[in-house]
Write a protein that holds these residues in place. Structure first.
Motif, PDB file in Angstrom:
ATOM      1  N   CYS A 199       0.817  -1.217   0.000  1.00  0.00           N
ATOM      2  CA  CYS A 199       0.000   0.000   0.000  1.00  0.00           C
ATOM      3  C   CYS A 199       0.854   1.273   0.000  1.00  0.00           C
ATOM      4  O   CYS A 199       0.369   2.333  -0.392  1.00  0.00           O
ATOM      5  CB  CYS A 199      -0.959   0.006   1.177  1.00  0.00           C
ATOM      6  N   HIS A 200       2.106   1.193   0.400  1.00  0.00           N
ATOM      7  CA  HIS A 200       2.968   2.377   0.361  1.00  0.00           C
ATOM      8  C   HIS A 200       3.263   2.799  -1.077  1.00  0.00           C
ATOM      9  O   HIS A 200       3.379   3.989  -1.360  1.00  0.00           O
ATOM     10  CB  HIS A 200       4.255   2.121   1.146  1.00  0.00           C
ATOM     11  N   GLY A 201       3.380   1.847  -1.975  1.00  0.00           N
ATOM     12  CA  GLY A 201       3.551   2.170  -3.393  1.00  0.00           C
ATOM     13  C   GLY A 201       2.302   2.804  -3.970  1.00  0.00           C
ATOM     14  O   GLY A 201       2.369   3.778  -4.724  1.00  0.00           O
ATOM     15  N   ALA A 202       1.149   2.254  -3.622  1.00  0.00           N
ATOM     16  CA  ALA A 202      -0.113   2.826  -4.085  1.00  0.00           C
ATOM     17  C   ALA A 202      -0.294   4.237  -3.537  1.00  0.00           C
ATOM     18  O   ALA A 202      -0.747   5.136  -4.249  1.00  0.00           O
ATOM     19  CB  ALA A 202      -1.281   1.942  -3.671  1.00  0.00           C
ATOM     20  N   ALA A 203       0.075   4.444  -2.275  1.00  0.00           N
ATOM     21  CA  ALA A 203      -0.069   5.769  -1.669  1.00  0.00           C
ATOM     22  C   ALA A 203       0.811   6.796  -2.381  1.00  0.00           C
ATOM     23  O   ALA A 203       0.393   7.947  -2.581  1.00  0.00           O
ATOM     24  CB  ALA A 203       0.278   5.713  -0.187  1.00  0.00           C
ATOM     25  N   ALA A 204       1.995   6.393  -2.783  1.00  0.00           N
ATOM     26  CA  ALA A 204       2.877   7.321  -3.505  1.00  0.00           C
ATOM     27  C   ALA A 204       2.267   7.719  -4.849  1.00  0.00           C
ATOM     28  O   ALA A 204       2.305   8.898  -5.230  1.00  0.00           O
ATOM     29  CB  ALA A 204       4.247   6.687  -3.705  1.00  0.00           C
ATOM     30  N   TRP A 205       1.700   6.760  -5.572  1.00  0.00           N
ATOM     31  CA  TRP A 205       1.055   7.067  -6.850  1.00  0.00           C
ATOM     32  C   TRP A 205      -0.185   7.935  -6.644  1.00  0.00           C
ATOM     33  O   TRP A 205      -0.449   8.850  -7.438  1.00  0.00           O
ATOM     34  CB  TRP A 205       0.666   5.781  -7.572  1.00  0.00           C
ATOM     35  N   ILE A 206      -0.947   7.660  -5.604  1.00  0.00           N
ATOM     36  CA  ILE A 206      -2.146   8.460  -5.324  1.00  0.00           C
ATOM     37  C   ILE A 206      -1.751   9.894  -5.006  1.00  0.00           C
ATOM     38  O   ILE A 206      -2.360  10.843  -5.494  1.00  0.00           O
ATOM     39  CB  ILE A 206      -2.955   7.819  -4.174  1.00  0.00           C
ATOM     40  N   ARG A 207      -0.718  10.063  -4.188  1.00  0.00           N
ATOM     41  CA  ARG A 207      -0.246  11.423  -3.865  1.00  0.00           C
ATOM     42  C   ARG A 207       0.260  12.146  -5.104  1.00  0.00           C
ATOM     43  O   ARG A 207       0.019  13.340  -5.276  1.00  0.00           O
ATOM     44  CB  ARG A 207       0.864  11.349  -2.820  1.00  0.00           C
ATOM     45  N   ALA A 208       0.965  11.426  -5.986  1.00  0.00           N
ATOM     46  CA  ALA A 208       1.475  12.055  -7.210  1.00  0.00           C
ATOM     47  C   ALA A 208       0.329  12.485  -8.114  1.00  0.00           C
ATOM     48  O   ALA A 208       0.353  13.595  -8.674  1.00  0.00           O
ATOM     49  CB  ALA A 208       2.399  11.086  -7.949  1.00  0.00           C
ATOM     50  N   GLY A 209      -0.673  11.648  -8.275  1.00  0.00           N
ATOM     51  CA  GLY A 209      -1.828  12.015  -9.089  1.00  0.00           C
ATOM     52  C   GLY A 209      -2.582  13.195  -8.504  1.00  0.00           C
ATOM     53  O   GLY A 209      -2.998  14.104  -9.231  1.00  0.00           O
ATOM     54  N   ALA A 210      -2.751  13.198  -7.195  1.00  0.00           N
ATOM     55  CA  ALA A 210      -3.447  14.314  -6.550  1.00  0.00           C
ATOM     56  C   ALA A 210      -2.650  15.607  -6.676  1.00  0.00           C
ATOM     57  O   ALA A 210      -3.217  16.676  -6.932  1.00  0.00           O
ATOM     58  CB  ALA A 210      -3.698  13.991  -5.084  1.00  0.00           C
ATOM     59  N   ALA A 211      -1.341  15.523  -6.518  1.00  0.00           N
ATOM     60  CA  ALA A 211      -0.501  16.712  -6.653  1.00  0.00           C
ATOM     61  C   ALA A 211      -0.549  17.263  -8.080  1.00  0.00           C
ATOM     62  O   ALA A 211      -0.591  18.479  -8.290  1.00  0.00           O
ATOM     63  CB  ALA A 211       0.934  16.394  -6.252  1.00  0.00           C
ATOM     64  N   LEU A 212      -0.550  16.369  -9.066  1.00  0.00           N
ATOM     65  CA  LEU A 212      -0.663  16.799 -10.464  1.00  0.00           C
ATOM     66  C   LEU A 212      -1.991  17.501 -10.719  1.00  0.00           C
ATOM     67  O   LEU A 212      -2.045  18.518 -11.398  1.00  0.00           O
ATOM     68  CB  LEU A 212      -0.505  15.599 -11.400  1.00  0.00           C
ATOM     69  N   ALA A 213      -3.066  16.970 -10.143  1.00  0.00           N
ATOM     70  CA  ALA A 213      -4.379  17.588 -10.322  1.00  0.00           C
ATOM     71  C   ALA A 213      -4.427  18.972  -9.695  1.00  0.00           C
ATOM     72  O   ALA A 213      -4.903  19.936 -10.315  1.00  0.00           O
ATOM     73  CB  ALA A 213      -5.467  16.703  -9.715  1.00  0.00           C
ATOM     74  N   VAL A 214      -3.930  19.092  -8.479  1.00  0.00           N
ATOM     75  CA  VAL A 214      -3.954  20.389  -7.795  1.00  0.00           C
ATOM     76  C   VAL A 214      -3.067  21.387  -8.528  1.00  0.00           C
ATOM     77  O   VAL A 214      -3.440  22.556  -8.695  1.00  0.00           O
ATOM     78  CB  VAL A 214      -3.529  20.228  -6.318  1.00  0.00           C
ATOM     79  N   LEU A 215      -1.910  20.947  -8.999  1.00  0.00           N
ATOM     80  CA  LEU A 215      -1.008  21.833  -9.742  1.00  0.00           C
ATOM     81  C   LEU A 215      -1.650  22.318 -11.038  1.00  0.00           C
ATOM     82  O   LEU A 215      -1.564  23.503 -11.378  1.00  0.00           O
ATOM     83  CB  LEU A 215       0.304  21.114 -10.036  1.00  0.00           C
ATOM     84  N   SER A 216      -2.328  21.426 -11.753  1.00  0.00           N
ATOM     85  CA  SER A 216      -2.962  21.843 -13.004  1.00  0.00           C
ATOM     86  C   SER A 216      -4.119  22.811 -12.747  1.00  0.00           C
ATOM     87  O   SER A 216      -4.330  23.731 -13.525  1.00  0.00           O
ATOM     88  CB  SER A 216      -3.446  20.620 -13.790  1.00  0.00           C
ATOM     89  N   VAL A 217      -4.836  22.620 -11.647  1.00  0.00           N
ATOM     90  CA  VAL A 217      -5.897  23.557 -11.297  1.00  0.00           C
ATOM     91  C   VAL A 217      -5.331  24.923 -10.959  1.00  0.00           C
ATOM     92  O   VAL A 217      -5.856  25.954 -11.388  1.00  0.00           O
ATOM     93  CB  VAL A 217      -6.755  23.020 -10.127  1.00  0.00           C
ATOM     94  N   LEU A 218      -4.249  24.951 -10.209  1.00  0.00           N
ATOM     95  CA  LEU A 218      -3.646  26.233  -9.863  1.00  0.00           C
ATOM     96  C   LEU A 218      -3.131  26.961 -11.111  1.00  0.00           C
ATOM     97  O   LEU A 218      -3.269  28.179 -11.225  1.00  0.00           O
ATOM     98  CB  LEU A 218      -2.515  26.021  -8.854  1.00  0.00           C
ATOM     99  N   ILE A 219      -2.555  26.216 -12.045  1.00  0.00           N
ATOM    100  CA  ILE A 219      -2.123  26.829 -13.303  1.00  0.00           C
ATOM    101  C   ILE A 219      -3.325  27.360 -14.070  1.00  0.00           C
ATOM    102  O   ILE A 219      -3.279  28.468 -14.626  1.00  0.00           O
ATOM    103  CB  ILE A 219      -1.322  25.817 -14.144  1.00  0.00           C
ATOM    104  N   ASP A 220      -4.412  26.598 -14.064  1.00  0.00           N
ATOM    105  CA  ASP A 220      -5.629  27.042 -14.756  1.00  0.00           C
ATOM    106  C   ASP A 220      -6.179  28.304 -14.114  1.00  0.00           C
ATOM    107  O   ASP A 220      -6.571  29.248 -14.820  1.00  0.00           O
ATOM    108  CB  ASP A 220      -6.663  25.924 -14.723  1.00  0.00           C
ATOM    109  N   ILE A 221      -6.224  28.366 -12.815  1.00  0.00           N
ATOM    110  CA  ILE A 221      -6.766  29.538 -12.137  1.00  0.00           C
ATOM    111  C   ILE A 221      -5.889  30.762 -12.342  1.00  0.00           C
ATOM    112  O   ILE A 221      -6.381  31.869 -12.556  1.00  0.00           O
ATOM    113  CB  ILE A 221      -6.965  29.239 -10.635  1.00  0.00           C
ATOM    114  N   LEU A 222      -4.591  30.553 -12.338  1.00  0.00           N
ATOM    115  CA  LEU A 222      -3.677  31.698 -12.476  1.00  0.00           C
ATOM    116  C   LEU A 222      -3.541  32.210 -13.894  1.00  0.00           C
ATOM    117  O   LEU A 222      -3.422  33.415 -14.127  1.00  0.00           O
ATOM    118  CB  LEU A 222      -2.298  31.332 -11.935  1.00  0.00           C
ATOM    119  N   PHE A 223      -3.539  31.315 -14.885  1.00  0.00           N
ATOM    120  CA  PHE A 223      -3.223  31.726 -16.252  1.00  0.00           C
ATOM    121  C   PHE A 223      -4.366  31.662 -17.243  1.00  0.00           C
ATOM    122  O   PHE A 223      -4.212  32.094 -18.372  1.00  0.00           O
ATOM    123  CB  PHE A 223      -2.050  30.877 -16.784  1.00  0.00           C
ATOM    124  N   ASN A 224      -5.496  31.140 -16.874  1.00  0.00           N
ATOM    125  CA  ASN A 224      -6.578  31.006 -17.840  1.00  0.00           C
ATOM    126  C   ASN A 224      -7.675  32.017 -17.537  1.00  0.00           C
ATOM    127  O   ASN A 224      -8.263  32.046 -16.529  1.00  0.00           O
ATOM    128  CB  ASN A 224      -7.127  29.573 -17.808  1.00  0.00           C
TER     129      ASN A 224
END
Length: 135
Positions: A110-135
């Motif tokens: 489950c530690h491997g799954a947790a790392a992938w889940i955190r990476a996916g969530a971080a990518l989503a939040v980062l893309s939203v912040l880019i969208d809010i700031l630049f779009n």
């Protein structure tokens, strides 16, 4: 330019959701073991429930990404759902007051799954912040 940025944002948000779903189902599945309680009944471990919650949040992220892309009005309000889902995904993989958590033993799957889940969530939040700031 604005439409192409929206397509890129949609793609990264969908990719983030696929990372979470793929991790739980395919390349880093959570533990399938069961705990035996003192009364003899068997229950799933915490990581199973973390995986189930991650699946639900990833599906919410997919719906939010599509709704944001198809929105004709101010889509930044819809993006807050994506930020909330990303934060909940990250918090869900830690032992906190919000999240379910994962096994304490470091060698569990489950530690491997947790790392992938955190990476996916971080990518989503980062893309939203880019969208809010630049779009």
């Amino acid at each position: 330019m604005k439409k192409s940025l929206s397509i890129i944002i949609l793609g990264t948000e969908l990719l983030a959701s696929v990372l979470v779903l793929g991790a739980v189902f395919v390349w880093a599945p959570v533990c399938s073991g069961l705990l035996v309680l003192q009364n003899g009944t068997m229950v799933h471990m915490k990581c199973f429930y973390t995986g189930q919650a991650s699946i639900a949040l990833a599906l919410i992220m997919i719906v939010t990404a599509v709704a944001t892309y198809l929105s004709k009005t101010d889509h930044k309000k819809i993006q807050w759902i994506m930020i909330l889902a990303g934060i909940l995904l990250i918090a869900n993989t830690f032992e906190s007051m919000i999240g379910i958590g994962i096994c304490k033993m470091a060698d569990m799957a489950c530690h491997g799954a947790a790392a992938w889940i955190r990476a996916g969530a971080a990518l989503a939040v980062l893309s939203v912040l880019i969208d809010i700031l630049f779009n």
